[in-house]
Structures are given as C-alpha cells and as structure tokens.
Design an enzyme around this catalytic site. Structure first.
Site, PDB file in Angstrom:
ATOM      1  N   ASP A 164       8.262 125.666  28.460  1.00 25.11           N
ATOM      2  CA  ASP A 164       9.611 125.224  28.836  1.00 25.11           C
ATOM      3  C   ASP A 164      10.574 126.383  29.082  1.00 25.11           C
ATOM      4  OD1 ASP A 164       8.655 122.624  28.441  1.00 25.11           O
ATOM      5  OD2 ASP A 164       9.086 122.757  26.298  1.00 25.11           O
ATOM      6  N   LYS A 189       9.674 127.661  34.137  1.00 30.11           N
ATOM      7  CA  LYS A 189       8.672 128.029  35.151  1.00 30.11           C
ATOM      8  C   LYS A 189       8.850 127.207  36.421  1.00 30.11           C
ATOM      9  CE  LYS A 189       5.467 126.945  32.206  1.00 30.11           C
ATOM     10  NZ  LYS A 189       6.225 126.772  30.958  1.00 30.11           N
ATOM     11  N   GLY A 203       5.935 119.696  31.627  1.00 24.34           N
ATOM     12  CA  GLY A 203       7.142 119.058  32.142  1.00 24.34           C
ATOM     13  C   GLY A 203       7.977 120.144  32.769  1.00 24.34           C
ATOM     14  N   HIS A 204       7.985 120.189  34.095  1.00 29.77           N
ATOM     15  CA  HIS A 204       8.709 121.243  34.800  1.00 29.77           C
ATOM     16  C   HIS A 204       9.898 120.625  35.528  1.00 29.77           C
ATOM     17  CE1 HIS A 204       4.935 124.027  35.011  1.00 29.77           C
ATOM     18  NE2 HIS A 204       5.211 123.605  33.799  1.00 29.77           N
ATOM     19  N   GLN A 210       2.259 125.209  30.478  1.00 26.66           N
ATOM     20  CA  GLN A 210       2.310 125.753  29.125  1.00 26.66           C
ATOM     21  C   GLN A 210       2.694 127.246  29.144  1.00 26.66           C
ATOM     22  OE1 GLN A 210      -0.670 123.686  29.994  1.00 26.66           O
ATOM     23  NE2 GLN A 210       0.947 122.220  29.699  1.00 26.66           N
TER      24      GLN A 210
END
Ligand code: GDP
Ligand code: IMO
Ligand code: MG
Length: 432
Positions: free
Chosen positions: A13, A16, A40-41, A223
């Site tokens: 988080d 990225k 979760g981007h 990640q």
C-alpha cells in the site's frame, strides 16, 4: 528497450498503483508479475477513484497493453467483475492479455484459505482470504490449475480431481466441512472459458518481442518487499515473490533485460495483517497518523497499522531489489507534525543493529533507534518542484535518500495523478 520494475519497499500500500499509472504515459506494456486480488491499488484520475485488485494499473491508460503474467494467480470471477466494472465506467479493457501459464484460484482455495486461518488461532497471518496462499501452495505441489487448462475439459477435470482428492480429506476429516464436488468446480471454471480465450497469450514471448522492438515495459508488483515469501517477515508474508527478482520469473524475462528498479515507499510506514512492525505507533499516535493518511485497506477495508519511516527496512529493500530509484509517496500526510522521527537502526537485546537482523526472532524484539527531523506546517499539496518544498520537507527527503542509499526520483504530495514532484524521469531512464 527500457524495462522498469516497480516494487513496494515496505508492507504494501505504498502507492504502487499511482506510481505505475503515472509512468503509464511513457509505457507500452504493463505486466503484473505476482500476487492476485489480494492487492488493492488505488488510482485517482480527474477526481475519479479506481480500486484495482487483480488488473494491472496500466489498464487505465490508453495505448498501454496490460498483461497478467504467469506469476499471478487469477480468480476468474473477480477478473470479470473488475473488467465489467471498468467497462461500466467507460474504460476500455479490450487490450488486456493473460499468460496461459498463470494459475487459477479455484473457489475451494478461498475456502481453504479462510478455514486454515481459523485453525491457526493465535498464529494466524491475517490473510485477505482470497485463496492466495493455497493456490501458490498448489502450484508448488504441482496440483495447480492453469489458465490453459480451461480449454481442455478432460485435463481440467483430471486436475481438479487430483487436487480435491487430498483437500476433501482435509475438509471432511479435519475441518468438519462438506466435501467439494468436482463437477461443480469444473462447470464453474468452464463457464469462463469462452470469455477468457481471446485474452490468452504467451506473455513471455509478447514481452520479449516488445523489448526487442524498443518498446517500454513496466513490471508492476503486488504486495511488497517485507511481504515477500523469501525476503519478508516470514511467516507473516504473502505467498509470492514481490521483490524485483519475481518480475523475471513472474513475467518470463531474463535479468539482463531489466534497465531499472523503482521502489515505492510511503514517507512513513503502514502494515495490514499480523506480524512484526518495529516502528508501529499505538493508541492516539497511531490513530492520528491513520486518520491523516486515510489508512484503511483497499481490499478488505481493515484499518492499517501505522508507524514512522523505518530506514533499516528502506536500506534492506534497496539491497534485495537492487533499487535504482525511490518514489516517496504521501509526504503531504506528514505536514503539521512538529517533529518527525525516522528509525535509523534497531536495538536488539542491548546491541545496535544497522541492518535487518538475520534472525526473525531478533526482528520481533527490535526496538527502533530514532533520529528526529524538524517538520513543516505549510500546505505542500500544490507544490510541483522540489526547490519549492519547505526546507524541512526537502531535508526530510534528503535524509530518507541518504539512509535508504538510493536517490529519490519522485515525490507524491497528494493522491491524484498530477500531485507529484518529478526529480528524475523514470520511464526515460532505460534510454540512457
Ligand atoms: P498500492 O497498493 O501500493 O497501490 O497502494 P494503495 O492504493 O493500497 O494505497 C495508497 C493510498 O495512498 C491510496 O489511497 C492512494 O490514492 C494514496 N496516495 C498515493 N500517493 C499519495 C500521495 O502522494 N499523497 C496522498 N495523500 N495520498 C496518496
Ligand atoms: P498491495 O498490492 C498490504 C497482506 C495481508 C496479510 C498477508 C498475507 O495493495 O500492496 P494473503 O492474502 O496475501 O495471503 O495475505 O499479506 N497483504 C497485503 N497487505 N497490501 C497488499 O497488497 C497486500 N496483499 C497481501 O494483509 O497480512
Ligand atoms: Mg494496496
């Protein structure tokens, strides 16, 4: 032929998604090389927020070919949910390609993930419950299902039978659950086959051909370094290689083709799930940083644990990834703190350690040794040039740079695409 890897340097988080999206304009292909919909981007374009889980961030940029590499694990239901959602918001998803070697997350592995977590009790990892661990375990156990298996029903059935032979014993005899029916699993997976077929490619060939033609390829990690199965805080990690090496195995390119490795770090630290976190803040202090940074998970909505920047982790990430550049995000979140501590080393059982401890137990006991930097109070969200940042913000960045042993090329001062200070153009680097 620039080939740029983007990795997280902390526990995920870091931003990225935004970094990848931002590089997008100069990029031809974006390849996701590890993880799955545990990621979760977030990308914010013209005030519109997109939360991507399985799809590479490149999907939001016109002219970019987004690719799901062989190192990714694919939940087909989620794949089409995400595609349909983007399409309903007017985004073109037709360029998406998927490696025929990517593994599939069957529904029984979501069940296994959640069930095994429960059985771990106090030792649970705090996984996202998306079936990631069991699917990578199946891959290593050689009982996994790959995207190409969707196109041969008898092979698919054999493989599902093989995987379930073992798992159904566990489910029934150990976990006290109902067995999973082979027919149901096969029927569900086959229902996606026709829709997946046109997207399936030899991703390694596609990527290498693109590099041969002088195109720019960005490799996007899910990640982060400290969640990497080999280099992270094992066992409190994810089940794939989220570090730079994973880009080569997870996309099918050789290390000699890589031109730069960009690390993305927050100006402070967060972590979701269980596991050690030396600079963690608790109580009001932790809550304050969580509130300022809006630190709630994109995938599970869980509140993120928060803490100060850890330069030991920063140096470690530079080393294991061979970082050439650093993107520091969320500098704006630190505005208003009078003093900003940076962890420069650890104290473990009375001894100073400047590098990541070799033993995990030492890391669990590590106490941060802090150096305090003076803060700034000016709003920096509109700043676009490094020299226009308050002097103390410049000093903070320069100190992170020094301690992390890698140059800071980009600084984030807000969530949107344009809220960024560029010191060195990342996408152009491979042209040097
Ligand atoms: P990822 O998983 O590494 O892509 O990061 P996430 O999207 O899970 O979390 C990063 C969060 O920070 C998102 O909500 C982004 O919109 C936000 N973000 C990224 N860069 C910045 C920045 O420079 N400033 C602020 N305030 N928010 C940012
Ligand atoms: P992005 O790409 C933060 C964490 C989970 C858990 C551990 C294992 O958005 O940075 P898993 O479901 O992968 O088996 O869970 O890893 N985790 C993440 N934490 N950001 C992520 O992705 C994460 N993906 C997994 O919370 O602690
Ligand atoms: Mg995230």
């Amino acid at each position: 032929m620039p080939a740029v890897i983007v990795v997280g340097t902390q526990w995920g988080d870091e931003g990225k998604g935004k970094a990848t999206d931002q590089l997008g304009a100069g990029v031809d292909l974006v390849v996701k090389f590890n993880g799955g919909n545990n990621a979760g981007h977030t990308v914010v374009i013209d005030g519109e927020k997109y939360a991507l889980h399985l799809l590479p961030a490149g999907i939001l940029t016109e002219g970019v070919t987004p690719i799901i590499g062989n190192g990714v694990v694919v939940d087909l239901e989620v794949l089409f949910q995400e595609i349909d959602e983007l399409a309903s918001r007017g985004r073109d998803t037709s360029r998406l390609r998927i490696s025929s070697n990517a593994h599939i997350i069957p529904s029984y592995n979501r069940l296994m993930d959640r069930t095994t977590e429960k059985f771990l009790g106090k030792r649970q990892i705090g996984t996202t419950g998306r079936g990631i661990g069991p699917t990578y375990a199946d891959k290593m156990n050689r009982i996994g299902l790959r995207v190409q298996d969707l196109f041969d029903e008898s092979i698919l059935r054999q493989k599902v039978e093989g995987a379930l032979a073992n798992k159904n014993h566990l489910l029934v005899k150990v976990f006290n659950k109902r067995p999973v029916e082979v027919d149901e699993v096969v029927a569900e997976l086959l229902s996606y086959a026709d829709r997946v077929r046109p997207m399936v490619v030899d991703a390694s060939l596609l990527v290498n051909d693109a590099l041969d033609e002088g195109k720019t390829v960005l490799f996007e990690a899910g990640q982060a370094t400290m969640l990497d199965i080999d280099h992270g805080t094992y066992p409190f990690v994810t089940s794939s290689n989220a570090t730079a090496g994973g880009a080569c195995t997870g996309a099918g390119v050789g290390p000699t083709r890589i031109t730069s490795v960009v690390g993305v770090t927050k100006a402070y630290t967060t972590r979701v799930g269980e596991g050690p976190f030396p600079t963690e803040l608790f109580g009001d202090e932790g809550e304050e940083l969580r509130k300022r940074g809006g630190e709630f998970g994109v995938t599970t909505g869980r509140p993120r644990r928060t803490g100060w920047f850890d330069a030991v982790v920063g140096r470690y990430a530079t080393r294991v990834n061979g970082l050439t550049d650093l993107v520091v995000t969320k500098l704006d979140v630190l505005t208003g703190y009078e003093q900003i501590p940076i962890c420069v080393a650890y104290e473990v059982d009375g001894e100073r350690m400047d590098e990541m401890p070799m033993n995990q137990s030492d890391f669990h006991h590590a106490k941060p040794i802090y150096e305090c930097m003076p803060g700034w109070s000016e709003d920096i969200t509109g700043v676009r040039k490094f020299a226009e940042l308050p002097v103390n913000a410049q000093r903070y960045i320069e100190r992170l740079e020094e301690l992390s042993r890698v140059r800071v090329s980009v600084i984030g001062v807000g969530p949107s695409r344009d809220a960024t200070i560029v010191r060195h153009d990342l996408a152009a680097q491979g042209n040097k």
